[in-house]
Design a protein around this motif. Sequence first.
Motif, PDB file in Angstrom:
ATOM      1  N   VAL A  34       0.860  -1.177   0.000  1.00 42.42           N
ATOM      2  CA  VAL A  34       0.000   0.000   0.000  1.00 42.42           C
ATOM      3  C   VAL A  34       0.895   1.225   0.000  1.00 42.42           C
ATOM      4  O   VAL A  34       2.057   1.159   0.412  1.00 42.42           O
ATOM      5  CB  VAL A  34      -0.961   0.045   1.222  1.00 42.42           C
ATOM      6  N   GLU A  35       0.356   2.332  -0.487  1.00 43.73           N
ATOM      7  CA  GLU A  35       1.126   3.566  -0.475  1.00 43.73           C
ATOM      8  C   GLU A  35       0.211   4.754  -0.267  1.00 43.73           C
ATOM      9  O   GLU A  35      -1.003   4.659  -0.470  1.00 43.73           O
ATOM     10  CB  GLU A  35       1.959   3.716  -1.741  1.00 43.73           C
ATOM     11  N   SER A  36       0.816   5.856   0.179  1.00 37.99           N
ATOM     12  CA  SER A  36       0.028   7.032   0.515  1.00 37.99           C
ATOM     13  C   SER A  36       0.861   8.293   0.332  1.00 37.99           C
ATOM     14  O   SER A  36       2.081   8.233   0.174  1.00 37.99           O
ATOM     15  CB  SER A  36      -0.456   6.939   1.965  1.00 37.99           C
ATOM     16  N   LEU A  88       4.557   7.585   1.543  1.00 37.75           N
ATOM     17  CA  LEU A  88       4.637   6.396   2.392  1.00 37.75           C
ATOM     18  C   LEU A  88       4.400   5.161   1.543  1.00 37.75           C
ATOM     19  O   LEU A  88       3.494   5.148   0.701  1.00 37.75           O
ATOM     20  CB  LEU A  88       3.569   6.460   3.494  1.00 37.75           C
ATOM     21  N   TRP A  89       5.200   4.124   1.760  1.00 38.72           N
ATOM     22  CA  TRP A  89       5.013   2.847   1.069  1.00 38.72           C
ATOM     23  C   TRP A  89       5.251   1.736   2.076  1.00 38.72           C
ATOM     24  O   TRP A  89       6.214   1.776   2.847  1.00 38.72           O
ATOM     25  CB  TRP A  89       5.995   2.700  -0.094  1.00 38.72           C
ATOM     26  N   TRP A 122      -4.937   5.460   1.767  1.00 41.31           N
ATOM     27  CA  TRP A 122      -3.979   4.454   1.304  1.00 41.31           C
ATOM     28  C   TRP A 122      -4.484   3.867  -0.002  1.00 41.31           C
ATOM     29  O   TRP A 122      -5.685   3.661  -0.177  1.00 41.31           O
ATOM     30  CB  TRP A 122      -3.807   3.349   2.338  1.00 41.31           C
ATOM     31  N   TYR A 123      -3.549   3.578  -0.909  1.00 38.32           N
ATOM     32  CA  TYR A 123      -3.880   3.025  -2.211  1.00 38.32           C
ATOM     33  C   TYR A 123      -3.123   1.714  -2.387  1.00 38.32           C
ATOM     34  O   TYR A 123      -1.987   1.594  -1.931  1.00 38.32           O
ATOM     35  CB  TYR A 123      -3.462   3.999  -3.329  1.00 38.32           C
ATOM     36  N   THR A 128       6.565  -1.321  -8.019  1.00 36.73           N
ATOM     37  CA  THR A 128       7.594  -0.367  -7.635  1.00 36.73           C
ATOM     38  C   THR A 128       7.069   0.575  -6.546  1.00 36.73           C
ATOM     39  O   THR A 128       5.979   1.123  -6.700  1.00 36.73           O
ATOM     40  CB  THR A 128       8.012   0.482  -8.855  1.00 36.73           C
ATOM     41  N   PRO A 129       7.814   0.767  -5.462  1.00 34.25           N
ATOM     42  CA  PRO A 129       7.364   1.708  -4.429  1.00 34.25           C
ATOM     43  C   PRO A 129       7.071   3.091  -5.003  1.00 34.25           C
ATOM     44  O   PRO A 129       7.829   3.607  -5.829  1.00 34.25           O
ATOM     45  CB  PRO A 129       8.533   1.752  -3.449  1.00 34.25           C
ATOM     46  N   PHE A 130       5.964   3.669  -4.588  1.00 34.06           N
ATOM     47  CA  PHE A 130       5.497   5.011  -4.934  1.00 34.06           C
ATOM     48  C   PHE A 130       5.001   5.156  -6.370  1.00 34.06           C
ATOM     49  O   PHE A 130       4.637   6.260  -6.770  1.00 34.06           O
ATOM     50  CB  PHE A 130       6.568   6.076  -4.653  1.00 34.06           C
ATOM     51  N   ALA A 131       4.933   4.094  -7.147  1.00 32.92           N
ATOM     52  CA  ALA A 131       4.500   4.207  -8.547  1.00 32.92           C
ATOM     53  C   ALA A 131       3.077   4.760  -8.651  1.00 32.92           C
ATOM     54  O   ALA A 131       2.809   5.635  -9.474  1.00 32.92           O
ATOM     55  CB  ALA A 131       4.598   2.852  -9.248  1.00 32.92           C
ATOM     56  N   VAL A 132       2.185   4.278  -7.828  1.00 29.30           N
ATOM     57  CA  VAL A 132       0.791   4.718  -7.883  1.00 29.30           C
ATOM     58  C   VAL A 132       0.678   6.178  -7.452  1.00 29.30           C
ATOM     59  O   VAL A 132       0.070   6.996  -8.146  1.00 29.30           O
ATOM     60  CB  VAL A 132      -0.105   3.814  -6.997  1.00 29.30           C
ATOM     61  N   ILE A 133       1.269   6.514  -6.315  1.00 29.30           N
ATOM     62  CA  ILE A 133       1.176   7.883  -5.784  1.00 29.30           C
ATOM     63  C   ILE A 133       1.858   8.873  -6.714  1.00 29.30           C
ATOM     64  O   ILE A 133       1.323   9.946  -6.983  1.00 29.30           O
ATOM     65  CB  ILE A 133       1.778   7.955  -4.363  1.00 29.30           C
TER      66      ILE A 133
END
Length: 149
Positions: A34-36, A88-89, A122-123, A128-133
């Motif tokens: 998850v990431e934010s 955040l990841w 949170w998504y 890859t870390p932070f790709a979505v955000i």
Amino acid sequence: MSRASARRAPSARLSASDDSVQPIRMIGNVQHAVESYVCVSNSRRLVDEVAARTAELCQAVAGDNAERALMFEEGKAIMKATKDGLLLWIGARSHLMCHSLQVAIESNLFLVMPQRPAEIPWYPGEGTPFAVIERLLEKPQGSTTRVLR
């Protein structure tokens, strides 16, 4: 294995200068992520404070006050300070561990933030870390506003 025996002694923690530190964004065996993004003005201080408050739960801590990785037995959390906020990841082997790490990071973040948001969105993360955000934060073409705020 007990929590105490799974932890490294504080003197054995990894630091940014150790040659043995894996790249911070290397994610390893992560099944759930998850990431934010949180809008804050003092993100570097928050990275330091949350890492310090969470360090006793970690096996290792790597990075500096701009980007810090917290390594746990079954997961990893990455915090990255940006000009306008905090990325955040969290990734882990199981859904339960991912959620547990999310709660630990989020609760410590709420304790040190001067102005607390009502919630932290949170998504689901991708490979890859932070790709979505980072994709959500990109400016749409022809626009001067960001998608997330």
